[in-house]
Scaffold this active site. Structure first.
Site: not given
Ligand code: NDP
Length: 292
Positions: A54, A100, A123
């Site tokens: 990422k 994460q 997200d």
């Protein structure tokens, strides 16, 4: 028949190219680059590698990123406090905040994710963003689900009126993808069946799919006899399997056999994974634009 390959890597690069222009425009207007802050808890090798991917993609596009590493022993409260502090500016501008997953088992992941302000939730996991998606007015769409839809659109695979079968009903992949494909409009209007571990006759459901998406986490769950000839098969799964010469990544689909039946197939690696990252950057730019 050998299926046509849905090359997620190439599509992700094309998306990155247009995001780079968008990021440059943002930077020119606001005299700073869009910025993503990632919280990485523990030392899972897979998570560290996803986060690195990422960061590298963010760099290619012109988005700043910072990774805050936290020990695996962190408590739920300390993580909630950290996320709130990041939102308040403790680690510099944070247009997007990402925690994460997975978090260690002792951590209440829902509490931590809920602490991410919905307008920075790149997200798309916050209940507000999930609610907006379910009402057909999405803001941040969970990245993998958005990536799968983008893959279908880019290949010109019609969804309207067709039967999409999704195996896996998680909040991060299967459920949002079902909402996207069933929504009114471009890339939607499909008739959706959402399967899971309690579904009876899974093979039977899969065989009725014009578009079959596997998002389970089980190597070779989808075999050639479960696929309708001419279907589009999208493999979201990422599984590491051990083989004689070492280990390698495979999806949920028995690729070699299914490619002889399907018309379209996405590989693992190089399919949905790179698109997930591209969609994260698209969400980060959107967050930066919304904040500015
Ligand atoms: P989860 O474990 O949260 O969900 C798995 C889903 O699969 C559940 O709904 C579960 O059912 C269902 N399931 C499990 N076993 C079976 C079975 N035998 N038959 C039918 N359904 C079954 O996983 P995620 O959604 O987070 O991830 C799924 C896969 O996708 C993983 O391999 C993950 O690594 C990968 N992934 C890939 C991404 C990418 O960018 N390519 C991003 C995110 C995930 P139930 O609900 O009943 O338990």
């Amino acid at each position: 028949m050998t299926a046509r390959l849905l090359d997620g890597r190439a599509l992700a690069r094309a998306i990155e190219n247009s995001l780079r222009d968008e990021a440059a425009t943002f930077t020119g207007m606001f005299h700073r680059r869009p910025r993503l802050v990632v919280v990485l808890v523990g030392d899972l090798a897979a998570s560290a590698s996803y986060v690195k991917g990422k960061q590298q993609a963010a760099e290619r596009v012109g988005v700043d990123s910072e990774v805050i590493r936290v020990a695996a022993a962190a408590t739920t409260d300390s993580l909630v406090t950290l996320v709130r502090a990041i939102a308040a500016g403790s680690h510099g501008p944070a247009d997007g905040i990402l925690v994460q997953l997975p978090l260690p088992e002792h951590v209440d992941a829902v509490a931590v994710l809920d602490a991410v302000p919905p307008e920075r939730d790149v997200d798309g996991f916050h209940p507000e963003n999930a609610g907006l998606l379910s009402q057909g007015r999405p803001r941040f769409i969970p990245c993998t689900a958005a990536g799968v839809q983008r893959m279908l659109l880019d290949a010109g695979i019609e969804t309207a009126g067709r039967h999409a079968v999704i195996v896996g009903r998680s909040d991060i992949v299967g459920k949002p993808l079902a909402l996207l494909l069933a929504a009114k409009g471009r890339g939607g209007d499909a008739t959706v069946t959402l399967c899971h571990s309690r579904s009876e006759d899974l093979a039977d459901h899969c065989r009725r799919a014009d578009i079959l998406v596997a998002a389970v986490g089980r190597p070779r769950l989808v075999t050639a006899d479960m696929v309708k000839p001419g279907a589009a098969v999208i493999d979201v799964g990422i599984n590491r399997i051990d083989e004689a010469g070492g280990s390698r990544l495979v999806g949920d689909v028995d690729f070699d056999a299914v490619k002889e039946v399907a018309e379209w197939i996405s590989p693992v690696p190089g399919g949905v994974g790179p698109l997930t990252v591209a969609m994260l950057l698209a969400n980060t730019l959107l967050a930066a634009e919304l904040r500015s």
